[in-house]
Design a protein around this motif. Structure first.
Motif, short mmCIF file in Angstrom:
data_model
loop_
_atom_site.label_atom_id
_atom_site.label_comp_id
_atom_site.label_asym_id
_atom_site.label_seq_id
_atom_site.Cartn_x
_atom_site.Cartn_y
_atom_site.Cartn_z
N ARG A 101 0.84 -1.21 0.00
CA ARG A 101 0.00 0.00 0.00
C ARG A 101 0.87 1.26 0.00
O ARG A 101 0.58 2.24 -0.68
N ALA A 102 1.96 1.23 0.77
CA ALA A 102 2.88 2.37 0.81
C ALA A 102 3.50 2.60 -0.55
O ALA A 102 3.60 3.75 -1.02
N GLU A 103 3.91 1.55 -1.21
CA GLU A 103 4.50 1.68 -2.55
C GLU A 103 3.47 2.22 -3.54
O GLU A 103 3.80 3.06 -4.39
N GLU A 104 2.23 1.74 -3.42
CA GLU A 104 1.17 2.26 -4.29
C GLU A 104 0.94 3.76 -4.04
O GLU A 104 0.78 4.53 -4.98
N THR A 105 0.95 4.11 -2.76
CA THR A 105 0.74 5.52 -2.40
C THR A 105 1.88 6.38 -2.94
O THR A 105 1.64 7.46 -3.51
N VAL A 106 3.10 5.90 -2.77
CA VAL A 106 4.26 6.64 -3.27
C VAL A 106 4.20 6.74 -4.79
O VAL A 106 4.41 7.81 -5.37
N ALA A 107 3.91 5.62 -5.43
CA ALA A 107 3.82 5.63 -6.90
C ALA A 107 2.72 6.58 -7.36
O ALA A 107 2.89 7.34 -8.32
N SER A 108 1.60 6.53 -6.66
CA SER A 108 0.49 7.42 -7.00
C SER A 108 0.90 8.88 -6.81
O SER A 108 0.61 9.73 -7.66
N ALA A 109 1.58 9.17 -5.71
CA ALA A 109 2.03 10.55 -5.45
C ALA A 109 3.05 10.98 -6.49
O ALA A 109 3.01 12.12 -6.97
N GLU A 110 3.95 10.09 -6.85
CA GLU A 110 4.95 10.43 -7.86
C GLU A 110 4.28 10.65 -9.21
O GLU A 110 4.63 11.59 -9.95
N ASN A 111 3.31 9.81 -9.56
CA ASN A 111 2.57 10.00 -10.82
C ASN A 111 1.83 11.33 -10.81
O ASN A 111 1.84 12.06 -11.80
N LYS A 112 1.18 11.61 -9.68
CA LYS A 112 0.46 12.87 -9.56
C LYS A 112 1.42 14.05 -9.69
O LYS A 112 1.13 15.02 -10.39
N SER A 113 2.58 13.94 -9.05
CA SER A 113 3.58 14.98 -9.12
C SER A 113 4.06 15.16 -10.56
O SER A 113 4.20 16.30 -11.04
N ARG A 114 4.29 14.07 -11.29
CA ARG A 114 4.72 14.16 -12.69
C ARG A 114 3.63 14.79 -13.55
O ARG A 114 3.92 15.62 -14.41
N GLU A 115 2.39 14.41 -13.30
CA GLU A 115 1.28 14.99 -14.08
C GLU A 115 1.17 16.50 -13.81
O GLU A 115 0.98 17.28 -14.75
N ILE A 116 1.26 16.87 -12.55
CA ILE A 116 1.19 18.29 -12.19
C ILE A 116 2.36 19.03 -12.82
O ILE A 116 2.19 20.11 -13.39
N HIS A 117 3.54 18.44 -12.73
CA HIS A 117 4.74 19.05 -13.30
C HIS A 117 4.57 19.23 -14.81
O HIS A 117 4.88 20.29 -15.35
N ARG A 118 4.06 18.21 -15.48
CA ARG A 118 3.87 18.29 -16.93
C ARG A 118 2.85 19.38 -17.29
O ARG A 118 3.05 20.18 -18.19
N ALA A 119 1.74 19.38 -16.53
CA ALA A 119 0.71 20.38 -16.80
C ALA A 119 1.23 21.80 -16.56
O ALA A 119 0.96 22.71 -17.35
N MET A 120 1.98 21.99 -15.49
CA MET A 120 2.53 23.32 -15.21
C MET A 120 3.55 23.72 -16.27
O MET A 120 3.58 24.87 -16.70
N ASN A 121 4.36 22.77 -16.70
CA ASN A 121 5.34 23.08 -17.76
C ASN A 121 4.62 23.50 -19.03
O ASN A 121 5.03 24.46 -19.69
N GLU A 122 3.57 22.80 -19.40
CA GLU A 122 2.81 23.15 -20.60
C GLU A 122 2.19 24.54 -20.44
O GLU A 122 2.22 25.35 -21.37
#
Length: 166
Positions: A101-122
């Motif tokens: 569950r912790a790994e899923e949470t971390v992966a989810s947070a990292e994915n969310k962070s990447r998505e936010i980063h990509r959206a902000m960059n765009e």
């Protein structure tokens, strides 16, 4: 000059001033422009350009702050998940489930962070591109206006010299 007028509005005013200027006799391409008014408009454009650039820099800074915040949130989530997993060491199955569950949470947070980063960059890239286009268009218009003014002034000076020789 109104401080709230945008660069494009000022350029449009300068364009209109030149397009509506009185023509010079025998010079269809030449006109007389109120130099002070034209220079005032160009000065106002020059004054507003740094504000447009500062706004673009502010957006980049906000994007960076947002990314850092997302990373801190992701790290906080990861640490909380790890702590929770340590507390559940009583049974092997519970420990495995907690780690997963912790790994899923971390992966989810990292994915969310990447998505936010990509959206902000765009977003920032689009904003900077738009500001760059506006600045380029303004510069082109200013150059065209300057060229027309020089041509008009040269024609006026040549016309005055011809009259003096006669």
């Amino acid at each position: 000059m109104n401080e709230n007028e945008g660069i494009l509005e000022l350029v449009e005013m300068l364009y209109n001033m030149i397009s509506e200027a009185w023509g010079v006799p025998l010079g269809n391409d030449k006109c007389l422009v109120d130099r002070d008014k034209a220079l005032d408009l160009i000065e106002e454009i020059k004054n507003q350009l740094p504000a447009e650039i500062a706004e673009a820099r502010r957006l980049v800074s906000r994007r960076d702050e947002f990314i850092q915040s997302a990373k801190r949130e992701g790290e906080s989530i990861r640490k909380m998940a790890e702590e929770r997993a340590r507390k559940l060491v009583d049974e092997q199955e519970i420990v495995r489930a907690a780690r997963a569950r912790a790994e899923e949470t971390v992966a989810s947070a990292e994915n969310k962070s990447r998505e936010i980063h990509r959206a902000m960059n765009e977003y920032v890239d689009e904003t900077l591109r738009s500001a760059e286009e506006t600045v380029a268009q303004s510069l082109d218009i200013i150059r065209q206006s300057r060229s027309r003014y020089r041509n008009a002034a040269a024609g006026y000076n040549q016309g005055g010299a011809s009259r003096e020789e006669n």
